[in-house]
Design a protein around this motif. Structure first.
Motif, PDB file in Angstrom:
ATOM      1  N   GLY A  27      34.923  25.561  41.244  1.00 28.95           N
ATOM      2  CA  GLY A  27      35.161  24.259  40.651  1.00 28.95           C
ATOM      3  C   GLY A  27      36.569  24.105  40.122  1.00 28.95           C
ATOM      4  N   THR A  28      36.743  23.020  39.393  1.00 26.26           N
ATOM      5  CA  THR A  28      38.021  22.658  38.805  1.00 26.26           C
ATOM      6  C   THR A  28      37.799  22.428  37.325  1.00 26.26           C
ATOM      7  OG1 THR A  28      38.669  21.558  40.849  1.00 26.26           O
ATOM      8  CG2 THR A  28      39.851  20.911  38.842  1.00 26.26           C
ATOM      9  N   ILE A  29      38.654  23.000  36.506  1.00 29.51           N
ATOM     10  CA  ILE A  29      38.610  22.714  35.076  1.00 29.51           C
ATOM     11  C   ILE A  29      39.664  21.666  34.771  1.00 29.51           C
ATOM     12  CG2 ILE A  29      38.998  23.604  32.739  1.00 29.51           C
ATOM     13  CD1 ILE A  29      37.916  26.305  33.707  1.00 29.51           C
ATOM     14  N   ILE A  30      39.245  20.641  34.053  1.00 28.77           N
ATOM     15  CA  ILE A  30      40.163  19.622  33.530  1.00 28.77           C
ATOM     16  C   ILE A  30      40.269  19.881  32.031  1.00 28.77           C
ATOM     17  CG2 ILE A  30      40.602  17.164  33.176  1.00 28.77           C
ATOM     18  CD1 ILE A  30      40.504  17.759  36.138  1.00 28.77           C
ATOM     19  N   LEU A  31      41.509  20.018  31.544  1.00 26.27           N
ATOM     20  CA  LEU A  31      41.778  20.169  30.119  1.00 26.27           C
ATOM     21  C   LEU A  31      42.564  18.949  29.668  1.00 26.27           C
ATOM     22  CD1 LEU A  31      41.869  21.838  27.454  1.00 26.27           C
ATOM     23  CD2 LEU A  31      44.001  22.846  28.324  1.00 26.27           C
ATOM     24  N   VAL A  32      42.019  18.235  28.696  1.00 28.25           N
ATOM     25  CA  VAL A  32      42.684  17.065  28.121  1.00 28.25           C
ATOM     26  C   VAL A  32      43.186  17.473  26.741  1.00 28.25           C
ATOM     27  CG1 VAL A  32      42.405  14.651  27.420  1.00 28.25           C
ATOM     28  CG2 VAL A  32      41.148  15.523  29.412  1.00 28.25           C
ATOM     29  N   THR A  33      44.487  17.327  26.529  1.00 25.74           N
ATOM     30  CA  THR A  33      45.115  17.721  25.265  1.00 25.74           C
ATOM     31  C   THR A  33      45.774  16.498  24.628  1.00 25.74           C
ATOM     32  OG1 THR A  33      47.085  18.395  26.521  1.00 25.74           O
ATOM     33  CG2 THR A  33      45.498  20.114  25.950  1.00 25.74           C
ATOM     34  N   TYR A  34      46.017  16.582  23.315  1.00 21.81           N
ATOM     35  CA  TYR A  34      46.459  15.400  22.577  1.00 21.81           C
ATOM     36  C   TYR A  34      47.721  15.660  21.765  1.00 21.81           C
ATOM     37  CZ  TYR A  34      41.755  14.206  23.898  1.00 21.81           C
ATOM     38  OH  TYR A  34      40.618  13.977  24.635  1.00 21.81           O
ATOM     39  N   HIS A  35      48.676  14.747  21.887  1.00 19.66           N
ATOM     40  CA  HIS A  35      49.856  14.672  21.020  1.00 19.66           C
ATOM     41  C   HIS A  35      50.752  15.906  21.043  1.00 19.66           C
ATOM     42  CE1 HIS A  35      47.922  11.048  19.671  1.00 19.66           C
ATOM     43  NE2 HIS A  35      46.885  11.737  19.267  1.00 19.66           N
ATOM     44  N   CYS A  36      50.757  16.658  22.137  1.00 19.99           N
ATOM     45  CA  CYS A  36      51.706  17.757  22.301  1.00 19.99           C
ATOM     46  C   CYS A  36      51.730  18.156  23.767  1.00 19.99           C
ATOM     47  CB  CYS A  36      51.375  18.943  21.405  1.00 19.99           C
ATOM     48  SG  CYS A  36      49.985  19.949  21.924  1.00 19.99           S
ATOM     49  N   SER A  37      52.737  18.904  24.145  1.00 19.15           N
ATOM     50  CA  SER A  37      52.859  19.380  25.510  1.00 19.15           C
ATOM     51  C   SER A  37      52.576  20.881  25.559  1.00 19.15           C
ATOM     52  CB  SER A  37      54.275  19.125  26.034  1.00 19.15           C
ATOM     53  OG  SER A  37      54.463  19.771  27.281  1.00 19.15           O
ATOM     54  N   ILE A  38      51.806  21.288  26.561  1.00 15.93           N
ATOM     55  CA  ILE A  38      51.557  22.721  26.761  1.00 15.93           C
ATOM     56  C   ILE A  38      52.237  23.228  28.026  1.00 15.93           C
ATOM     57  CG2 ILE A  38      49.415  22.701  25.435  1.00 15.93           C
ATOM     58  CD1 ILE A  38      47.874  22.737  28.109  1.00 15.93           C
ATOM     59  N   GLU A  39      52.970  22.357  28.694  1.00 10.85           N
ATOM     60  CA  GLU A  39      53.587  22.690  29.985  1.00 10.85           C
ATOM     61  C   GLU A  39      54.361  24.007  29.954  1.00 10.85           C
ATOM     62  OE1 GLU A  39      57.305  21.162  32.710  1.00 10.85           O
ATOM     63  OE2 GLU A  39      56.502  19.810  31.185  1.00 10.85           O
ATOM     64  N   HIS A  40      55.252  24.166  28.996  1.00 16.51           N
ATOM     65  CA  HIS A  40      56.128  25.340  28.984  1.00 16.51           C
ATOM     66  C   HIS A  40      55.415  26.616  28.552  1.00 16.51           C
ATOM     67  CE1 HIS A  40      59.797  23.164  29.997  1.00 16.51           C
ATOM     68  NE2 HIS A  40      59.200  22.167  29.387  1.00 16.51           N
ATOM     69  N   GLY A  97      45.198   7.703  27.044  1.00 13.62           N
ATOM     70  CA  GLY A  97      46.510   7.077  26.914  1.00 13.62           C
ATOM     71  C   GLY A  97      47.517   7.903  26.137  1.00 13.62           C
ATOM     72  N   SER A  98      47.068   8.663  25.173  1.00 11.23           N
ATOM     73  CA  SER A  98      47.979   9.506  24.388  1.00 11.23           C
ATOM     74  C   SER A  98      47.771  10.988  24.707  1.00 11.23           C
ATOM     75  CB  SER A  98      47.771   9.267  22.893  1.00 11.23           C
ATOM     76  OG  SER A  98      46.453   9.619  22.516  1.00 11.23           O
ATOM     77  N   ALA A  99      47.128  11.254  25.839  1.00  9.01           N
ATOM     78  CA  ALA A  99      46.762  12.630  26.190  1.00  9.01           C
ATOM     79  C   ALA A  99      47.659  13.196  27.277  1.00  9.01           C
ATOM     80  CB  ALA A  99      45.308  12.671  26.658  1.00  9.01           C
ATOM     81  N   GLY A 100      47.598  14.505  27.400  1.00 10.22           N
ATOM     82  CA  GLY A 100      48.115  15.211  28.556  1.00 10.22           C
ATOM     83  C   GLY A 100      46.915  15.739  29.315  1.00 10.22           C
ATOM     84  N   VAL A 101      47.055  15.882  30.608  1.00 11.68           N
ATOM     85  CA  VAL A 101      45.956  16.386  31.429  1.00 11.68           C
ATOM     86  C   VAL A 101      46.469  17.567  32.227  1.00 11.68           C
ATOM     87  CG1 VAL A 101      44.416  15.862  33.375  1.00 11.68           C
ATOM     88  CG2 VAL A 101      44.785  14.152  31.589  1.00 11.68           C
ATOM     89  N   SER A 102      45.724  18.658  32.182  1.00 16.67           N
ATOM     90  CA  SER A 102      46.042  19.779  33.062  1.00 16.67           C
ATOM     91  C   SER A 102      44.816  20.086  33.914  1.00 16.67           C
ATOM     92  CB  SER A 102      46.520  21.008  32.290  1.00 16.67           C
ATOM     93  OG  SER A 102      45.603  21.410  31.313  1.00 16.67           O
ATOM     94  N   GLY A 142      42.468  20.175  22.323  1.00 16.19           N
ATOM     95  CA  GLY A 142      41.991  19.853  23.656  1.00 16.19           C
ATOM     96  C   GLY A 142      40.507  20.030  23.865  1.00 16.19           C
ATOM     97  N   GLN A 143      40.055  19.407  24.943  1.00 15.79           N
ATOM     98  CA  GLN A 143      38.677  19.562  25.394  1.00 15.79           C
ATOM     99  C   GLN A 143      38.686  19.796  26.902  1.00 15.79           C
ATOM    100  OE1 GLN A 143      36.237  16.026  24.902  1.00 15.79           O
ATOM    101  NE2 GLN A 143      38.051  14.750  24.688  1.00 15.79           N
ATOM    102  N   ALA A 144      37.768  20.634  27.353  1.00 15.69           N
ATOM    103  CA  ALA A 144      37.736  21.055  28.753  1.00 15.69           C
ATOM    104  C   ALA A 144      36.356  20.842  29.349  1.00 15.69           C
ATOM    105  CB  ALA A 144      38.116  22.530  28.855  1.00 15.69           C
ATOM    106  N   LYS A 145      36.353  20.625  30.675  1.00 13.44           N
ATOM    107  CA  LYS A 145      35.095  20.459  31.395  1.00 13.44           C
ATOM    108  C   LYS A 145      35.274  20.974  32.814  1.00 13.44           C
ATOM    109  CE  LYS A 145      31.674  16.990  32.796  1.00 13.44           C
ATOM    110  NZ  LYS A 145      31.310  15.565  32.752  1.00 13.44           N
TER     111      LYS A 145
END
Length: 156
Positions: free
Chosen positions: A135-148, A120-125, A98-101
């Motif tokens: 502020g707000t941090i946006i974390l974009v992650t790829y090809h897996c879920s971190i929800e749980h 398109g293939s990312a998750g966004v938290s 992931g990458q965060a900003k």
């Protein structure tokens, strides 16, 4: 701490399948769905989550809003250490490559995430009220879920 209830926003449009459905022409619709989730859980203890293609439990686009788990709080602290006093997208020991900003205040989350590259293939938290509430941090992650791992998952 009570959990927000319900805990999900589901897209009304049938063509809203998932992150892969978002583009420059319709991103405003997805921003409005994120805003709806934010209105239910916008405190510093909340996280708003979308999962990438292949890691979803339903075919219609949906957004989870939940309180952070212990690991979620730890990850938020790690991201704050990297992004609170620096500009741009940051990589480094975030889950799923992931990458965060950090963004100032409340942002159009999907529009902001699109600035990271293809989503398109990312998750966004979305981590509201980050960096001392500034502020707000946006974390974009790829090809897996971190929800749980980052959120307290309600019993069904």
């Amino acid at each position: 701490m009570g959990r927000p209830s319900p805990y999900m926003v589901v897209a009304g449009r049938s063509d809203a399948v998932g992150m892969e459905s978002i583009n420059g022409g319709n991103v405003g619709y997805y921003n409005s769905l994120m805003d709806a989730a934010w209105s239910h859980c916008g405190s510093s203890s909340c996280v708003i989550i979308t999962n990438p293609k292949g890691f979803r439990t339903q075919s219609r686009f949906h957004i989870h809003y939940r309180h952070q788990s212990g690991y979620g709080k730890s990850l938020k602290s790690k991201m704050e250490a990297k992004v609170c006093h620096a500009q741009g997208w940051h990589h480094g020991d975030f889950p799923c490559g992931g990458q965060a900003k950090l963004f100032s205040g409340h942002v159009g989350a999907m529009s902001a995430a699109m600035g990271s590259g293809g989503i398109g293939s990312a998750g966004v938290s979305v981590w509201p009220q980050a960096c001392g509430g500034h502020g707000t941090i946006i974390l974009v992650t790829y090809h897996c879920s971190i929800e749980h791992s980052i959120a307290i998952v309600p019993a069904h």
